[in-house]
Write a protein that holds these residues in place. Structure first.
Motif, PDB file in Angstrom:
ATOM      1  N   TYR A 196       0.833  -1.202   0.000  1.00 11.07           N
ATOM      2  CA  TYR A 196       0.000   0.000   0.000  1.00 11.07           C
ATOM      3  C   TYR A 196       0.871   1.257   0.000  1.00 11.07           C
ATOM      4  CZ  TYR A 196      -2.965   3.694   1.893  1.00 11.07           C
ATOM      5  OH  TYR A 196      -3.608   4.889   2.097  1.00 11.07           O
ATOM      6  N   LEU A 197       1.879   1.273   0.853  1.00 14.75           N
ATOM      7  CA  LEU A 197       2.767   2.432   0.935  1.00 14.75           C
ATOM      8  C   LEU A 197       3.517   2.652  -0.373  1.00 14.75           C
ATOM      9  CD1 LEU A 197       4.210   1.813   4.523  1.00 14.75           C
ATOM     10  CD2 LEU A 197       2.560   3.581   3.854  1.00 14.75           C
ATOM     11  N   ARG A 198       3.879   1.566  -1.024  1.00 14.82           N
ATOM     12  CA  ARG A 198       4.581   1.687  -2.305  1.00 14.82           C
ATOM     13  C   ARG A 198       3.684   2.333  -3.351  1.00 14.82           C
ATOM     14  NH1 ARG A 198       7.318  -3.243  -5.856  1.00 14.82           N
ATOM     15  NH2 ARG A 198       8.189  -1.884  -7.490  1.00 14.82           N
ATOM     16  N   ARG A 199       2.430   1.947  -3.370  1.00 16.90           N
ATOM     17  CA  ARG A 199       1.487   2.551  -4.313  1.00 16.90           C
ATOM     18  C   ARG A 199       1.331   4.039  -4.051  1.00 16.90           C
ATOM     19  NH1 ARG A 199      -4.121  -0.263  -4.465  1.00 16.90           N
ATOM     20  NH2 ARG A 199      -4.412   1.491  -5.896  1.00 16.90           N
ATOM     21  N   ARG A 200       1.441   4.425  -2.789  1.00 16.39           N
ATOM     22  CA  ARG A 200       1.297   5.829  -2.418  1.00 16.39           C
ATOM     23  C   ARG A 200       2.603   6.604  -2.524  1.00 16.39           C
ATOM     24  NH1 ARG A 200      -3.981   6.632  -2.976  1.00 16.39           N
ATOM     25  NH2 ARG A 200      -5.203   5.123  -1.796  1.00 16.39           N
ATOM     26  N   GLY A 201       3.678   5.918  -2.827  1.00 19.52           N
ATOM     27  CA  GLY A 201       4.966   6.590  -2.943  1.00 19.52           C
ATOM     28  C   GLY A 201       5.578   6.982  -1.619  1.00 19.52           C
ATOM     29  N   ALA A 202       5.141   6.341  -0.529  1.00 19.89           N
ATOM     30  CA  ALA A 202       5.652   6.663   0.814  1.00 19.89           C
ATOM     31  C   ALA A 202       6.857   5.787   1.131  1.00 19.89           C
ATOM     32  CB  ALA A 202       4.551   6.466   1.846  1.00 19.89           C
ATOM     33  N   HIS A 203       7.973   6.069   0.473  1.00 18.85           N
ATOM     34  CA  HIS A 203       9.148   5.207   0.580  1.00 18.85           C
ATOM     35  C   HIS A 203       9.780   5.240   1.967  1.00 18.85           C
ATOM     36  CE1 HIS A 203       8.822   4.514  -3.687  1.00 18.85           C
ATOM     37  NE2 HIS A 203       8.860   5.816  -3.927  1.00 18.85           N
ATOM     38  N   ASP A 204       9.736   6.367   2.624  1.00 24.53           N
ATOM     39  CA  ASP A 204      10.290   6.438   3.979  1.00 24.53           C
ATOM     40  C   ASP A 204       9.512   5.538   4.935  1.00 24.53           C
ATOM     41  OD1 ASP A 204      12.296   8.219   3.322  1.00 24.53           O
ATOM     42  OD2 ASP A 204      11.029   9.965   3.649  1.00 24.53           O
ATOM     43  N   TRP A 205       8.203   5.549   4.807  1.00 21.24           N
ATOM     44  CA  TRP A 205       7.389   4.692   5.663  1.00 21.24           C
ATOM     45  C   TRP A 205       7.567   3.224   5.316  1.00 21.24           C
ATOM     46  CZ3 TRP A 205       5.495   5.803  10.159  1.00 21.24           C
ATOM     47  CH2 TRP A 205       5.217   7.141  10.478  1.00 21.24           C
ATOM     48  N   MET A 206       7.812   2.930   4.039  1.00 14.81           N
ATOM     49  CA  MET A 206       8.143   1.559   3.667  1.00 14.81           C
ATOM     50  C   MET A 206       9.382   1.089   4.421  1.00 14.81           C
ATOM     51  SD  MET A 206       7.546   1.663  -0.464  1.00 14.81           S
ATOM     52  CE  MET A 206       8.464   0.136  -0.690  1.00 14.81           C
ATOM     53  N   ALA A 207      10.385   1.942   4.451  1.00 14.68           N
ATOM     54  CA  ALA A 207      11.614   1.604   5.168  1.00 14.68           C
ATOM     55  C   ALA A 207      11.348   1.422   6.655  1.00 14.68           C
ATOM     56  CB  ALA A 207      12.662   2.698   4.937  1.00 14.68           C
ATOM     57  N   ALA A 208      10.468   2.273   7.216  1.00 16.98           N
ATOM     58  CA  ALA A 208      10.153   2.170   8.637  1.00 16.98           C
ATOM     59  C   ALA A 208       9.500   0.832   8.962  1.00 16.98           C
ATOM     60  CB  ALA A 208       9.230   3.319   9.050  1.00 16.98           C
ATOM     61  N   VAL A 209       8.573   0.388   8.112  1.00 16.83           N
ATOM     62  CA  VAL A 209       7.897  -0.892   8.346  1.00 16.83           C
ATOM     63  C   VAL A 209       8.884  -2.051   8.251  1.00 16.83           C
ATOM     64  CG1 VAL A 209       6.118  -2.477   7.512  1.00 16.83           C
ATOM     65  CG2 VAL A 209       5.685  -0.010   7.524  1.00 16.83           C
ATOM     66  N   VAL A 210       9.731  -2.019   7.223  1.00 19.66           N
ATOM     67  CA  VAL A 210      10.693  -3.106   7.019  1.00 19.66           C
ATOM     68  C   VAL A 210      11.690  -3.179   8.167  1.00 19.66           C
ATOM     69  CG1 VAL A 210      12.557  -3.934   5.539  1.00 19.66           C
ATOM     70  CG2 VAL A 210      10.431  -3.103   4.518  1.00 19.66           C
ATOM     71  N   LEU A 211      12.147  -2.029   8.625  1.00 20.11           N
ATOM     72  CA  LEU A 211      13.076  -2.014   9.757  1.00 20.11           C
ATOM     73  C   LEU A 211      12.396  -2.430  11.054  1.00 20.11           C
ATOM     74  CD1 LEU A 211      15.075   1.288   9.111  1.00 20.11           C
ATOM     75  CD2 LEU A 211      15.972  -1.041   9.006  1.00 20.11           C
ATOM     76  N   ALA A 212      11.178  -1.941  11.260  1.00 22.94           N
ATOM     77  CA  ALA A 212      10.514  -2.157  12.545  1.00 22.94           C
ATOM     78  C   ALA A 212      10.063  -3.592  12.732  1.00 22.94           C
ATOM     79  CB  ALA A 212       9.324  -1.208  12.674  1.00 22.94           C
ATOM     80  N   VAL A 213       9.289  -4.129  11.788  1.00 21.54           N
ATOM     81  CA  VAL A 213       8.650  -5.422  12.029  1.00 21.54           C
ATOM     82  C   VAL A 213       9.624  -6.596  11.874  1.00 21.54           C
ATOM     83  CG1 VAL A 213       6.704  -6.913  11.480  1.00 21.54           C
ATOM     84  CG2 VAL A 213       6.422  -4.425  11.396  1.00 21.54           C
ATOM     85  N   PRO A 214      10.196  -6.843  10.698  1.00 19.55           N
ATOM     86  CA  PRO A 214      11.141  -7.970  10.620  1.00 19.55           C
ATOM     87  C   PRO A 214      12.361  -7.769  11.515  1.00 19.55           C
ATOM     88  CG  PRO A 214      10.471  -7.259   8.430  1.00 19.55           C
ATOM     89  CD  PRO A 214      10.011  -6.213   9.379  1.00 19.55           C
ATOM     90  N   GLY A 215      12.868  -6.536  11.581  1.00 21.69           N
ATOM     91  CA  GLY A 215      14.033  -6.270  12.428  1.00 21.69           C
ATOM     92  C   GLY A 215      13.744  -6.500  13.889  1.00 21.69           C
ATOM     93  N   GLY A 216      12.579  -6.059  14.342  1.00 23.25           N
ATOM     94  CA  GLY A 216      12.203  -6.250  15.737  1.00 23.25           C
ATOM     95  C   GLY A 216      11.950  -7.708  16.074  1.00 23.25           C
ATOM     96  N   MET A 217      11.403  -8.458  15.114  1.00 15.39           N
ATOM     97  CA  MET A 217      11.182  -9.886  15.345  1.00 15.39           C
ATOM     98  C   MET A 217      12.506 -10.634  15.481  1.00 15.39           C
ATOM     99  SD  MET A 217       7.959 -10.828  12.895  1.00 15.39           S
ATOM    100  CE  MET A 217       6.316 -10.209  13.258  1.00 15.39           C
ATOM    101  N   LEU A 218      13.468 -10.259  14.666  1.00 16.75           N
ATOM    102  CA  LEU A 218      14.793 -10.870  14.769  1.00 16.75           C
ATOM    103  C   LEU A 218      15.420 -10.553  16.119  1.00 16.75           C
ATOM    104  CD1 LEU A 218      17.177 -12.410  13.574  1.00 16.75           C
ATOM    105  CD2 LEU A 218      17.930 -10.269  12.501  1.00 16.75           C
ATOM    106  N   LEU A 219      15.285  -9.313  16.553  1.00 14.45           N
ATOM    107  CA  LEU A 219      15.798  -8.927  17.872  1.00 14.45           C
ATOM    108  C   LEU A 219      15.150  -9.763  18.964  1.00 14.45           C
ATOM    109  CD1 LEU A 219      17.368  -7.064  19.797  1.00 14.45           C
ATOM    110  CD2 LEU A 219      15.462  -5.438  19.631  1.00 14.45           C
ATOM    111  N   ASN A 220      13.856 -10.015  18.837  1.00 13.63           N
ATOM    112  CA  ASN A 220      13.153 -10.800  19.845  1.00 13.63           C
ATOM    113  C   ASN A 220      13.693 -12.231  19.914  1.00 13.63           C
ATOM    114  OD1 ASN A 220      10.632 -12.707  20.569  1.00 13.63           O
ATOM    115  ND2 ASN A 220      10.392 -10.724  21.569  1.00 13.63           N
ATOM    116  N   VAL A 221      13.971 -12.815  18.770  1.00 12.91           N
ATOM    117  CA  VAL A 221      14.537 -14.167  18.750  1.00 12.91           C
ATOM    118  C   VAL A 221      15.890 -14.197  19.449  1.00 12.91           C
ATOM    119  CG1 VAL A 221      15.439 -15.996  17.258  1.00 12.91           C
ATOM    120  CG2 VAL A 221      13.285 -14.865  16.679  1.00 12.91           C
ATOM    121  N   LEU A 222      16.711 -13.187  19.187  1.00 10.57           N
ATOM    122  CA  LEU A 222      18.027 -13.124  19.834  1.00 10.57           C
ATOM    123  C   LEU A 222      17.884 -13.000  21.349  1.00 10.57           C
ATOM    124  CD1 LEU A 222      19.874 -10.718  17.356  1.00 10.57           C
ATOM    125  CD2 LEU A 222      20.124 -13.197  17.544  1.00 10.57           C
TER     126      LEU A 222
END
Length: 252
Positions: A100-126
């Motif tokens: 959805y964000l890509r369709r809207r051209g919100a590239h900064d928010w795309m980066a925020a989602v990618v960093l926050a969710v998968p990155g945070g899940m990896l941190l939780n596993v560690l």
């Protein structure tokens, strides 16, 4: 002599940190405060779990109480909530949000989602493998999991996903009532996920509290970092943060 006159450089520095229009202003100060508070909470919980502090006794009492009083009408609902917010489910919802964000051209928010969710899940596993806390044990368990318990991955992931979603919507909507409703909705979803994990006996209370704390801490890092980058680009382009936000909204 006033303090501001005696230490003019310090006064200007402090004023800049609370100025919402500064690149490294109020947003960075609030992000740093949120990070410190949530990490302190996580550190306190982790210390208590490792040392066997009184909260671990409360953990055990609550876990056993929920196991004995789990109602058959509530169990399917709790399973529905917990399955929807499984890491796989959260990744699917995050992917849809990114699309959805890509369709809207919100590239900064795309980066925020990618960093926050998968990155945070990896941190939780560690963190799970760092503390290696066993899950609650029952004579008749509702769920049986072989992974570690502290902190709760479902709760941390929900905090990250619904947190970044709420942050995006708050930035897009101007009305105070709408923003309050978004924040309330995100908090309710996180609380419901946390409750389902304790209700089903998958986690202790301290596990889900730690999941919220570490999720909020990582979210503060990601959103503050992305916001700072956006503000720097706006400053380089000769725009104020307010003008940047208005222009971003025009794309949505």
């Amino acid at each position: 002599m006033p303090v501001t006159d005696r230490y003019p450089r310090l006064a200007r520095h402090v004023a800049a940190r609370f100025n919402p229009d500064e690149v490294f202003g109020l947003h960075l100060t609030l992000g740093a405060i949120a990070l410190v508070v949530t990490m302190a909470l996580f550190g306190l919980l982790a210390s208590d779990v490792v040392s066997g502090a009184p909260i671990t006794v409360l953990d055990e009492h609550l876990a056993q109480w929920f196991n004995r009083h789990a109602h058959e009408d509530w169990i399917p609902l709790m399973f529905g909530v917990t399955h929807l917010n499984h890491p796989v489910g959260l990744m699917v919802m995050s992917a849809l949000f990114v699309a959805y964000l890509r369709r809207r051209g919100a590239h900064d928010w795309m980066a925020a989602v990618v960093l926050a969710v998968p990155g945070g899940m990896l941190l939780n596993v560690l963190l799970k493998y760092t503390f290696q806390r066993a899950r609650p044990g029952f004579d008749e368990p509702l769920v049986q999991l072989a992974t570690y318990s502290f902190p709760s991955g479902h709760t941390s992931g929900a905090t990250l996903f619904y947190g970044v979603l709420a942050a995006y919507l708050v930035m897009q909507w101007r009305g105070a009532a709408a923003r309050a409703l978004v924040l309330l909705g995100a908090a309710v979803m996180v609380a419901l996920v946390a409750y389902s994990r304790v209700y089903l006996g998958a986690h202790y209370l301290s596990d889900v509290l730690a999941g919220v704390a570490v999720g909020c801490a990582w979210l503060a890092i990601c959103i503050t970092g992305i916001s700072t980058l956006r503000r720097r680009r706006a400053a380089q382009a000769g725009r104020t943060p307010g003008e940047m936000s208005d222009q971003d909204r025009s794309h949505h």
